[in-house]
Enzyme design. Structure first.
Site, mmCIF file in Angstrom:
data_model
loop_
_atom_site.group_PDB
_atom_site.id
_atom_site.type_symbol
_atom_site.label_atom_id
_atom_site.label_comp_id
_atom_site.label_asym_id
_atom_site.label_seq_id
_atom_site.Cartn_x
_atom_site.Cartn_y
_atom_site.Cartn_z
ATOM 1 N N CYS A 1 10.341 -13.949 7.245
ATOM 2 C CA CYS A 1 11.130 -14.103 6.011
ATOM 3 C C CYS A 1 12.628 -13.852 6.232
ATOM 4 O O CYS A 1 13.441 -14.192 5.371
ATOM 5 C CB CYS A 1 10.603 -13.189 4.922
ATOM 6 S SG CYS A 1 8.872 -13.449 4.573
ATOM 7 N N HIS B 1 16.043 -12.440 -0.456
ATOM 8 C CA HIS B 1 14.743 -13.073 -0.205
ATOM 9 C C HIS B 1 13.834 -12.837 -1.420
ATOM 10 O O HIS B 1 13.729 -11.714 -1.912
ATOM 11 C CB HIS B 1 14.136 -12.489 1.075
ATOM 12 C CG HIS B 1 12.703 -12.836 1.269
ATOM 13 N ND1 HIS B 1 12.231 -14.128 1.130
ATOM 14 C CD2 HIS B 1 11.617 -12.066 1.577
ATOM 15 C CE1 HIS B 1 10.928 -14.134 1.352
ATOM 16 N NE2 HIS B 1 10.530 -12.901 1.618
ATOM 17 N N ASN C 1 6.816 -16.479 -2.928
ATOM 18 C CA ASN C 1 7.531 -16.097 -1.711
ATOM 19 C C ASN C 1 7.425 -17.251 -0.699
ATOM 20 O O ASN C 1 6.344 -17.492 -0.154
ATOM 21 C CB ASN C 1 6.891 -14.809 -1.170
ATOM 22 C CG ASN C 1 7.496 -14.352 0.144
ATOM 23 O OD1 ASN C 1 8.197 -15.097 0.805
ATOM 24 N ND2 ASN C 1 7.197 -13.126 0.528
HETATM 25 O O1 UT7 Z 1 8.049 -11.689 2.478
HETATM 26 C C1 UT7 Z 1 7.308 -10.719 3.170
HETATM 27 C C2 UT7 Z 1 7.547 -9.454 2.559
HETATM 28 N N1 UT7 Z 1 6.420 -9.065 1.726
HETATM 29 C C3 UT7 Z 1 6.667 -8.333 0.666
HETATM 30 O O2 UT7 Z 1 7.796 -8.080 0.326
HETATM 31 C C4 UT7 Z 1 5.511 -7.742 -0.099
HETATM 32 C C5 UT7 Z 1 5.845 -6.322 -0.501
HETATM 33 N N2 UT7 Z 1 4.767 -5.715 -1.276
HETATM 34 C C6 UT7 Z 1 4.522 -6.057 -2.567
HETATM 35 O O3 UT7 Z 1 5.195 -6.896 -3.118
HETATM 36 C C7 UT7 Z 1 3.428 -5.323 -3.321
HETATM 37 O O4 UT7 Z 1 2.987 -4.228 -2.525
HETATM 38 C C8 UT7 Z 1 2.226 -6.227 -3.685
HETATM 39 C C9 UT7 Z 1 2.624 -7.205 -4.773
HETATM 40 C C10 UT7 Z 1 1.727 -6.978 -2.464
HETATM 41 C C11 UT7 Z 1 1.062 -5.384 -4.232
HETATM 42 O O5 UT7 Z 1 1.504 -4.610 -5.336
HETATM 43 P P1 UT7 Z 1 1.123 -3.066 -5.437
HETATM 44 O O6 UT7 Z 1 1.673 -2.559 -6.706
HETATM 45 O O7 UT7 Z 1 1.555 -2.412 -4.160
HETATM 46 O O8 UT7 Z 1 -0.465 -3.109 -5.576
HETATM 47 P P2 UT7 Z 1 -1.582 -2.509 -4.592
HETATM 48 O O9 UT7 Z 1 -1.661 -3.259 -3.323
HETATM 49 O O10 UT7 Z 1 -1.419 -1.028 -4.542
HETATM 50 O O11 UT7 Z 1 -2.910 -2.802 -5.417
HETATM 51 C C12 UT7 Z 1 -3.164 -2.174 -6.675
HETATM 52 C C13 UT7 Z 1 -4.522 -2.640 -7.190
HETATM 53 C C14 UT7 Z 1 -5.634 -2.501 -6.169
HETATM 54 O O12 UT7 Z 1 -6.810 -2.156 -6.869
HETATM 55 P P3 UT7 Z 1 -7.321 -0.611 -6.919
HETATM 56 O O13 UT7 Z 1 -7.544 -0.234 -5.486
HETATM 57 O O14 UT7 Z 1 -6.207 0.139 -7.574
HETATM 58 O O15 UT7 Z 1 -8.564 -0.699 -7.736
HETATM 59 C C15 UT7 Z 1 -5.809 -3.896 -5.628
HETATM 60 O O16 UT7 Z 1 -7.107 -4.167 -5.141
HETATM 61 O O17 UT7 Z 1 -4.459 -4.025 -7.522
HETATM 62 C C16 UT7 Z 1 -5.524 -4.723 -6.865
HETATM 63 N N3 UT7 Z 1 -5.070 -6.078 -6.559
HETATM 64 C C17 UT7 Z 1 -5.170 -7.090 -7.424
HETATM 65 N N4 UT7 Z 1 -5.684 -7.171 -8.676
HETATM 66 C C18 UT7 Z 1 -5.631 -8.362 -9.304
HETATM 67 C C19 UT7 Z 1 -4.448 -6.519 -5.429
HETATM 68 N N5 UT7 Z 1 -4.166 -7.824 -5.555
HETATM 69 C C20 UT7 Z 1 -4.601 -8.207 -6.783
HETATM 70 C C21 UT7 Z 1 -4.559 -9.417 -7.483
HETATM 71 N N6 UT7 Z 1 -5.095 -9.443 -8.747
HETATM 72 N N7 UT7 Z 1 -4.030 -10.538 -6.966
#
Ligand code: UT7
Length: 320
Positions: A111, A247, A277
């Site tokens: 990225c 980005h 993204n």
């Molecule tokens: O360009 C490359 C650079 N990449 C990035 O910049 C990504 C950086 N990271 C992020 O943007 C965020 O960490 C994410 C958007 C990927 C995830 O957000 P988060 O607030 O960190 O969520 P999380 O991974 O902690 O997940 C929270 C909950 C989990 O469930 P439990 O364990 O709390 O029950 C996940 O399983 O959300 C669940 N979850 C979803 N639920 C519905 C994860 N993905 C999804 C989804 N729909 N698509």
């Protein structure tokens, strides 16, 4: 002497995939995706591919710059999703443009790739190794995503953005780039197949896998830090900057950077709600949209910044 951007272009695939469309293939919903990321839809290739989108974006950028394809002597495509390992994407673009004299290569810094590629092209121009360069970010992230993994498949989209740069008295002021290879596992994709002699080795990461929270923490720390270094090195005050073009990974990352810098969100344009993204393509797509909408005025001071797998980051300051 420096270099400056004299034309921009972009190309995105025709097919729009909304959050509701994704909720039919994985256990997700519009509310989760919108509130955690800001993304509403993304464009996904069906007929298009990385080199075709790169070519279309390049053609637009050349038209915008009023420069003929044959006058380009350097083409760099930032991509981690080329159509073929070889020929490289830049050579494919050169062939489609019917250009005979450019030096062509791809650059993979995920990225951050577009910022890295601009920095390399700028260095070629300053070193008199090139006069006019095409710098393109083009990605088909949809081909390296596990469409059964809701943690990643909702985040990415496909597209390409391009700029033409040439020698100038004013333009690029300074760039800060960096990498931390010790954190490589934070976003990883194996991609390649095994050789006959290796036997059947299972691929550990056949598709993109990401530790989202680790990348999030890295981005909200590293991006403001690199902007601070850049402004210090170029003797520029934070309030002198007209636009921060970051980005487009996650709206929460962008708003956190805005808070940490104490700069209002109005200076951070966003288009990730439409495209998701798009990795190396996100900064040049947004730059082109702003250019075409008349948002960029001659003399504007612009910070562009990318961050991602590697881990890598890159931030540049330029005068429009
Ligand atoms: O360009 C490359 C650079 N990449 C990035 O910049 C990504 C950086 N990271 C992020 O943007 C965020 O960490 C994410 C958007 C990927 C995830 O957000 P988060 O607030 O960190 O969520 P999380 O991974 O902690 O997940 C929270 C909950 C989990 O469930 P439990 O364990 O709390 O029950 C996940 O399983 O959300 C669940 N979850 C979803 N639920 C519905 C994860 N993905 C999804 C989804 N729909 N698509």
């Amino acid at each position: 002497m420096t270099s400056r951007i004299v034309g921009t272009g972009h190309c995105v695939p025709e097919t729009v995939i909304t959050n509701d469309d994704l909720s039919k293939i994985v256990d997700t919903n519009d509310e989760w995706i919108s509130s955690r990321t800001g993304i509403k839809s993304r464009r996904i290739v069906k007929e298009e591919n990385t080199s075709y989108m790169a070519y279309m974006a390049a053609k637009q950028a050349l038209d915008n710059a009023n420069i003929l394809p044959e006058d380009i002597d350097l083409i760099i495509v930032a991509t981690s999703t080329p159509d073929t390992i070889f020929p490289n994407t830049a050579c494919c673009v050169q062939g489609l443009l019917n250009n005979k004299k450019a030096v062509c290569f791809d650059l993979n810094a995920a990225c951050s790739g577009f910022i890295y590629a601009l920095n390399v092209a700028h260095s070629h121009i300053v070193a008199k190794m090139a006069k006019k360069a095409l710098v393109i970010g083009s990605e088909c992230m949809s081909k390296v995503i596990n469409w059964k993994d809701r943690g990643t498949c909702v985040l990415f989209g496909d597209g390409a953005g391009a700029v033409v740069i040439e020698e100038s008295k004013e333009g690029f002021i300074h760039t800060v780039v960096g990498s931390d290879g010790s954190k490589g596992e934070a976003i990883i994709c194996d991609g390649h197949s095994n050789s006959y002699f290796e036997g059947e080795k299972e691929k550990k990461h056949p598709f993109t896998e990401m530790n989202g929270q680790e990348v999030f923490r890295f981005a909200v720390k590293k991006v403001p830090e690199s902007i601070g270094q850049l402004l210090e090195k170029s003797n520029t005050l934070i309030e002198e900057i007209d636009w921060y073009i970051l980005h487009q990974a996650n709206e929460r990352i962008i708003s956190s950077v805005s808070k940490r810098l104490g700069v209002p969100m109005e200076k951070f344009p966003i288009n990730l709600e439409q495209y998701g993204n798009t990795s190396a393509a996100s900064v040049p797509i947004l730059l082109d949209e702003m250019n075409r909408n008349g948002m960029l005025k001659k003399g504007d001071k612009i910070v562009i910044s990318g961050f991602g797998a590697g881990l890598t980051w890159g931030t540049s300051l330029l005068i429009w």
